[in-house]
Design an enzyme around this catalytic site. Structure first.
Site, PDB file in Angstrom:
ATOM      1  N   ASN A 149       0.841  -1.194   0.000  1.00  0.00           N
ATOM      2  CA  ASN A 149       0.000   0.000   0.000  1.00  0.00           C
ATOM      3  C   ASN A 149       0.882   1.253   0.000  1.00  0.00           C
ATOM      4  O   ASN A 149       2.051   1.185   0.356  1.00  0.00           O
ATOM      5  CB  ASN A 149      -0.904  -0.006   1.238  1.00  0.00           C
ATOM      6  CG  ASN A 149      -2.060  -0.972   1.083  1.00  0.00           C
ATOM      7  OD1 ASN A 149      -2.607  -1.129   0.004  1.00  0.00           O
ATOM      8  ND2 ASN A 149      -2.428  -1.642   2.152  1.00  0.00           N
ATOM      9  N   CYS A 170      -4.678  -7.350  -3.831  1.00  0.00           N
ATOM     10  CA  CYS A 170      -5.213  -7.110  -2.496  1.00  0.00           C
ATOM     11  C   CYS A 170      -6.181  -8.244  -2.162  1.00  0.00           C
ATOM     12  O   CYS A 170      -6.659  -8.936  -3.059  1.00  0.00           O
ATOM     13  CB  CYS A 170      -5.926  -5.756  -2.463  1.00  0.00           C
ATOM     14  SG  CYS A 170      -6.579  -5.269  -0.844  1.00  0.00           S
ATOM     15  N   HIS A 171      -6.482  -8.429  -0.870  1.00  0.00           N
ATOM     16  CA  HIS A 171      -7.393  -9.516  -0.495  1.00  0.00           C
ATOM     17  C   HIS A 171      -8.727  -9.009   0.049  1.00  0.00           C
ATOM     18  O   HIS A 171      -9.497  -9.772   0.602  1.00  0.00           O
ATOM     19  CB  HIS A 171      -6.727 -10.441   0.537  1.00  0.00           C
ATOM     20  CG  HIS A 171      -6.024  -9.708   1.644  1.00  0.00           C
ATOM     21  ND1 HIS A 171      -4.721  -9.954   1.970  1.00  0.00           N
ATOM     22  CD2 HIS A 171      -6.441  -8.725   2.463  1.00  0.00           C
ATOM     23  CE1 HIS A 171      -4.355  -9.163   2.970  1.00  0.00           C
ATOM     24  NE2 HIS A 171      -5.384  -8.411   3.282  1.00  0.00           N
ATOM     25  N   TYR A 258     -12.405   6.730   4.372  1.00  0.00           N
ATOM     26  CA  TYR A 258     -12.628   7.172   2.998  1.00  0.00           C
ATOM     27  C   TYR A 258     -13.906   7.998   2.853  1.00  0.00           C
ATOM     28  O   TYR A 258     -14.047   8.754   1.894  1.00  0.00           O
ATOM     29  CB  TYR A 258     -12.738   5.967   2.056  1.00  0.00           C
ATOM     30  CG  TYR A 258     -11.591   5.001   2.141  1.00  0.00           C
ATOM     31  CD1 TYR A 258     -10.279   5.451   2.217  1.00  0.00           C
ATOM     32  CD2 TYR A 258     -11.803   3.631   2.146  1.00  0.00           C
ATOM     33  CE1 TYR A 258      -9.231   4.568   2.292  1.00  0.00           C
ATOM     34  CE2 TYR A 258     -10.758   2.740   2.221  1.00  0.00           C
ATOM     35  CZ  TYR A 258      -9.468   3.209   2.295  1.00  0.00           C
ATOM     36  OH  TYR A 258      -8.431   2.329   2.367  1.00  0.00           O
TER      37      TYR A 258
END
Length: 488
Positions: A149, A170-171, A258
């Site tokens: 990241n 990504c997971h 976010y």
């Protein structure tokens, strides 16, 4: 088959071990070479000893080398996997600590928000160094798999400026799908089919089908609200599901960073988060977890080494994308996953240059994305806010333009909801000065930033955040682990 995989940042011991054992679950991959590289010789030797033990215990011809010389590790590599954390926990602590002085309360702070943007500034020059080495000494058709990241910024820089064949992995999608399957009562992951699309950490399950039956918003909301655990841990995600009509891949705590509506007022934060685990919204939660994990590993290393003597269990192969992508590329066994790539028309209502995360299929011809996806308007609008910040952040990292960096931070949704322009300008100066050792592109700007800080009249405060927990000692971790074992 015989080829070479280089892992940069292999000192991320637990994750490197997982990738290693996953890849060796592929029968054709027994005779390959893993070249480990890291800045820490100490960590390198620890992980090499673990991987050597796995190879020996399983009677494999696999070769493992370890070196602090990155170019040597990359020589002839067909695949390069990056797991780096530039600046380590020292710089990461500043990503959390300094924004708190300006009222910005982050749970993770490594993808966007003030911490994530500065993390990107530290990473991007290093990513470009990786790409230079890959172009010069790796296999001609080398593929760069980025796990580090901030995912979108790193991948954007590698593709646009590093000129290397790159995919970001990504997971989050897999974890979100596991939750959905559980609340809907799926008996097997194969019963759930989904299309998940957006940008990394703001990816949306825009189509859900259980055994072929389409699942609507109301059914999914009811299923989550009826779940005894997720109804408490994922309160914010459930609220977003109700309002947006689709479920987000990202954890409750990360998602709160976010979307500025949930984390801008300290007295409101506790309403939306859950303190049962760091990932559900705790202030600086991932920093605490990462610190404890490092301390735990250092102390319990002999147990980790002993566990490496067990045979590899193919049934326990994880759903991390890397091993499945390599298997598809090398054997032509098709793999479907969700990948971070340049948009180029995959998502119709997001910019062409953005790094999107969306479904694709992998075979010997490469990664083939499913194109023509249109996101719901609210999802696209939320993604656009982050994309604009990511674009400015990448351009600032490349150019060393501190004014553009400040504008990128100012436009971050949570930062803009909490801080004034004057506070943002001072905060960025403070972060750049504190992290100057990892920000070579801003070396020219540091003296002026120090001068401004010496004359600043912007007030700050020492604040731990709305939901901070202390780092637990090894003894506390042992006691908690023993208590959990007793309770089953």
């Amino acid at each position: 088959m015989s080829f070479k995989i280089a892992i940069i940042g292999a000192g991320s011991v637990g994750f490197t071990k997982k990738l290693f054992t996953d890849i060796l679950c592929v029968p054709e991959f027994k005779d390959i070479e893993f070249a480990l590289t890291d800045l820490s010789e100490h960590n390198l030797q620890m992980i090499k000893a673990i991987l050597d033990r796995i190879v020996e215990a399983n009677g494999l011809p696999t070769r493992v080398t370890a070196t602090t010389d990155r170019r040597k590790a990359l020589e002839g590599a067909r695949y390069i996997i990056s797991c780096v954390r530039v600046g380590g926990l020292e710089a990461y602590a500043d990503d959390i600590r300094i924004p708190l002085k300006y009222g910005i309360d982050q749970c993770v702070g490594d993808t966007i928000c003030a911490g994530g943007i500065l993390y990107g500034q530290r990473n991007i020059p290093v990513i470009l160094d990786f790409c230079k080495d890959i172009r010069e000494v790796a296999d001609t058709n080398a593929k760069f798999l980025n796990y580090a990241n901030p995912m979108a910024m790193n991948t954007w820089a590698a593709i646009e400026y590093g000129k290397v064949d790159t995919v970001g992995l990504c997971h989050g999608v897999q974890h979100g799908a596991e939750q959905i399957g559980e609340v809907l009562g799926a008996k097997s992951p194969r019963e759930l089919d989904y299309v998940c699309s957006g940008i990394n950490h703001q990816t949306w399950f825009i189509d859900l089908r259980l055994n072929g039956r389409k699942i609507g918003k109301d059914e999914l909301v009811a299923a989550f609200e009826a779940h005894p655990v997720y109804s408490q841990q994922e309160k914010l995600r459930i609220d977003v599901l109700k309002r947006f009509g689709v479920y987000s891949t990202e954890s409750n705590g990360h998602l709160s960073e976010y979307l500025p509506w949930y984390r801008k007022r300290p007295d409101e934060i506790m309403r939306w988060i859950d303190m049962s685990d760091w990932i559900h919204g705790e202030t600086g939660g991932y920093l605490r977890y990462s610190t404890e994990t490092r301390n735990w590993f250092e102390t319990e290393y002999p147990q980790f080494l002993e566990a490496a003597s067990k045979p590899i269990d193919v049934a326990k192969r994880s759903n991390e994308h890397a091993s499945h992508i390599l298997e598809a590329l090398e054997t032509n066994r098709v793999y479907r996953g969700h990948f971070n790539v340049k948009n180029n028309g995959v998502i119709a209502n997001l910019p062409q240059d953005a790094i999107i995360e969306s479904p694709g299929f992998v075979d010997r011809f490469g990664i083939n994305m499913a194109a023509g996806i249109t996101l719901p308007e609210a999802c696209a609008a939320t993604c656009m806010s982050s994309i604009n910040v990511q674009r400015m952040s990448v351009h600032a990292a490349i150019s060393g333009d501190i004014d553009l960096l400040k504008l990128a931070v100012l436009h971050d949704p949570l930062v803009g909801a909490v801080s004034t322009p004057e506070e943002v300008w001072q905060m960025v100066d403070e972060m750049v000065v504190a992290q100057a050792a990892w920000l070579p592109q801003y070396a020219h700007a540091v003296p002026a930033a120090k001068e401004r800080l010496s004359k600043s009249v912007v007030k700050t405060r020492e604040w731990a955040g709305a939901a901070r927990r202390n780092v637990r000692s090894i003894d506390e971790l042992r006691a908690e682990k023993a208590a959990l074992k007793q309770t089953g």
